[in-house]
Design an enzyme around this catalytic site. Structure first.
Site, mmCIF file in Angstrom:
data_model
loop_
_atom_site.group_PDB
_atom_site.id
_atom_site.type_symbol
_atom_site.label_atom_id
_atom_site.label_comp_id
_atom_site.label_asym_id
_atom_site.label_seq_id
_atom_site.Cartn_x
_atom_site.Cartn_y
_atom_site.Cartn_z
ATOM 1 N N PRO B 180 0.776 -1.246 0.000
ATOM 2 C CA PRO B 180 0.000 0.000 0.000
ATOM 3 C C PRO B 180 0.808 1.298 0.000
ATOM 4 O O PRO B 180 0.223 2.371 -0.033
ATOM 5 C CB PRO B 180 -0.789 -0.100 1.311
ATOM 6 C CG PRO B 180 0.090 -0.885 2.213
ATOM 7 C CD PRO B 180 0.850 -1.852 1.352
ATOM 8 N N CYS B 181 2.139 1.219 0.065
ATOM 9 C CA CYS B 181 2.887 2.467 0.289
ATOM 10 C C CYS B 181 2.764 3.484 -0.839
ATOM 11 O O CYS B 181 2.942 4.670 -0.625
ATOM 12 C CB CYS B 181 4.354 2.187 0.595
ATOM 13 S SG CYS B 181 5.243 1.345 -0.720
ATOM 14 N N GLY B 182 2.451 3.026 -2.051
ATOM 15 C CA GLY B 182 2.356 3.975 -3.160
ATOM 16 C C GLY B 182 0.937 4.406 -3.468
ATOM 17 O O GLY B 182 0.704 5.292 -4.294
#
Lengths: 361, 249
Positions: B180-182
């Site tokens: 999910p970091c991007g």
């Protein structure tokens, strides 16, 4: 230069004495290899011990590829949870030494995510650090922009338990989870050096969010001493809550550890008047004093005391109670300022891991 | 034209936006649906009672999405006439009785998709897993063979999307997931050019729809066109400077 505080040193030097046995299905020699004792750093991860363990058992192993995993009384251990947290959570009564079984075959991939080696653990650690950075700063640029050598040095500091190196490298990240003026008061000699690092590593988080991981162990028995709790045979009995504390939502107001626990697990603390309370009291009154069903909420002392465990909004028949809070193997007093707890008891991944035993039946 | 409120938005949503949006999204999906499996909301009482009694924790679930393996063969053997058949197969349901004949006896893969809310990154997160017809779980290389060609491109070129194996937060089992970091960056870019009707907040269901229109491409989950007409379909190219390659229609 960032100097380590006494508490941080205790945390990093903390280790669990473990007695490791090779699983009987993997023993091919007679006599079987004896178990041996090893000190596992609290802030480390169990599979990192493999290089030390394997040579002692490799003579006994059957042919094939080795993938290490551990179990405690049959429960496969989640390798990405720090060793100290696993111990605090699974050993209600701290076992010394902690008896664990090591396996090199038959990896339970239906239950555990794969762990191919040190790289996998390093990735998991950096990933947690990234998540913590995102929680604190609103982005993980500082981690993404780390040089390869810094990343490696940081990881090695965790591998080797070198707190000084860790503090030096991590100070470049400018990650500050909580404002901590108490440290400056408690350690005045550090004030001068800390004032430089004060803005770097101990100020309020930019987003007002603090990385917290809660491991709630539900004990569904009526026992007085939590240390008599029966063993965990399944991870279903643990409720894992990976949810940052949000100061801007008003959580942790007042800022003691107790305030924060109230915000994270309100059902175990609410004892004051509430919408449901009146109804609950009424029900109980009818049960306890059938001849005095007046319907009003004027209760005498006896029935009030009897009510307290049941005074639980929304769940009138349940008894919910926090029995134990363990952080880094200690049971901190609830009055301690939360900011101190975060800054001194957090793991190298910048998360505060809290084990909570609750009684619920 | 970007709305002033949007330029300062960080691309994330709150728990309540997600939960409210998830239900609206599931309802809309059900309404326009022609043969797609439905999304259902799965409540997780166990955790909700510990966090906030009034916040119901849970996730969106779409299970047993069938991916007929034969559609790969169809691509090669069948020409223009078969293209319609291929499209309906890719959608996971064979609407045409003629195509059923080709499908019979061939391997079917089943997929489960769960959309969870990630409280650290404050974005939705896709968890998925695949099985063979006999229930045997699919490994990552099997799954990658099932993914559309465009997905492989996105996965290798983009630093924002990559598949990892992580433990499902509620089910205690390893699932595949898109990191999910991007996501917040992608969502910020997606909404840069949207009219938000003067509202301060992105509506949860609209956010989910846009998110799924991108993420779906990576995991091979198609979003019905009728739902997308509201949301302007965009093939997100995270490797390009603006982050998007608008598609007309």
């Amino acid at each position: 230069m960032v100097r380590a505080t006494e508490a941080q040193k205790y945390v990093w030097e903390g280790a669990i004495p473990i007695q490791i046995h090779l699983h009987e299905s993997e023993v091919t020699t007679l006599p079987p290899p004896p178990p041996f004792l090893i000190l596992a750093p609290r802030v480390g991860y169990l599979p990192l011990l493999a290089p030390q363990i394997k040579p002692l058992f490799s003579g006994a192993l059957p042919p094939g590829t080795d993938t290490v995993w551990f179990d405690y009384k049959g429960l496969p251990l989640k390798w990405y949870i720090p060793t100290g947290v696993l111990f605090d959570l699974l050993c209600a009564e701290p076992e010394r030494p902690w008896d664990l079984v090591v396996h090199f075959r038959g990896y339970p991939s239906n239950v555990l995510t794969p762990c191919e080696g040190e790289d996998a653990i390093k990735w998991s650690f950096i990933n947690s650090l990234k998540e913590a950075a995102y929680i604190i700063n609103g982005n993980c640029k500082n981690i993404m922009n780390m040089s390869q050598s810094d990343q490696l040095e940081l990881w090695h500091s965790v591998l080797n338990g070198s707190l000084e190196v860790f503090l030096r490298v991590s100070s470049k990240l400018k990650l500050s989870a909580a404002e901590d003026e108490y440290s400056t008061k408690m350690y005045p000699s550090l004030t001068k050096t800390r004032s430089i690092s004060h803005t770097e590593n101990s100020g309020p988080s930019k987003t007002g969010r603090v990385p917290v991981r809660l491991y709630v162990r539900v004990v569904a028995e009526e026992i007085d001493d939590i240390e008599d709790a029966s063993e965990i045979n399944s991870w279903e009995k643990i409720i894992y809550i990976n949810r940052p504390l949000d100061i801007r939502r008003g959580e942790g107001k007042g800022f003691s550890l107790g305030d924060v626990m109230k915000a994270l697990l309100p059902e175990y603390f609410e004892k004051g008047p509430d919408d449901c309370t009146g109804e609950i009291k009424q029900d109980i009154v009818e049960v306890i004093q059938p001849e005095d069903v007046s319907g009003n909420i004027n209760l005498n002392e006896e029935s009030t005391t009897a009510l307290e465990p049941l005074e639980e909004p929304g769940c009138p028949t349940k008894c919910n109670e926090i029995k134990l809070i363990r952080i880094q193997g200690i049971e901190p007093k609830l009055e301690i300022p939360f900011s101190w707890v975060v800054n001194h008891l957090m793991n190298p991944d910048y998360f505060l891991h809290i084990c909570v035993y609750v009684r619920s039946f | 034209m970007a709305i002033s409120g949007v330029t300062h938005w960080d691309g994330t949503i709150s728990t309540s936006q997600f939960q409210g949006g998830a239900r609206d999204f599931a309802d809309k999906w059900k309404l326009v649906n022609h043969g797609f499996p439905d999304w259902t909301w799965v409540s997780c009482r166990r955790t909700s009672s510990f966090i906030h009694p009034h916040e119901v924790d849970g996730y969106l679930s779409l299970e047993n999405w069938c991916l007929f393996q034969s559609d790969k063969i169809c691509h090669v053997e069948v020409g223009g006439a078969g293209k319609e058949a291929v499209n309906s197969l890719e959608n996971g349901v064979s609407a045409d009785s003629a195509t059923l004949v080709q499908v019979h006896g061939l391997d079917v893969h089943y997929y489960d998709f769960h959309i969870l809310y990630n409280s650290s990154y404050r974005v939705p997160m896709m968890y998925f897993r695949g099985y063979r017809y006999d229930g045997q779980p699919l490994q990552l290389d099997d799954i990658e063979k099932d993914l559309p060609v465009s997905s492989a491109k996105v996965l290798t070129e983009s630093k924002w999307t990559f598949i990892t194996q992580q433990e499902h937060p509620y089910l205690n089992r390893p699932w595949y997931t898109l990191h999910p970091c991007g996501t917040s960056e992608v969502m910020r870019l997606l909404f840069q050019n949207y009219e938000l009707l003067g509202k301060d907040e992105v509506a949860g269901d609209r956010y989910l729809l846009s998110w799924l229109s991108v993420i779906g491409q990576v995991v091979g989950l198609k979003v019905p066109h009728k739902l997308l007409k509201d949301v302007k379909p965009i093939h997100c190219d995270p490797s390009s400077p603006s982050g998007e390659t608008p598609v007309s229609g």
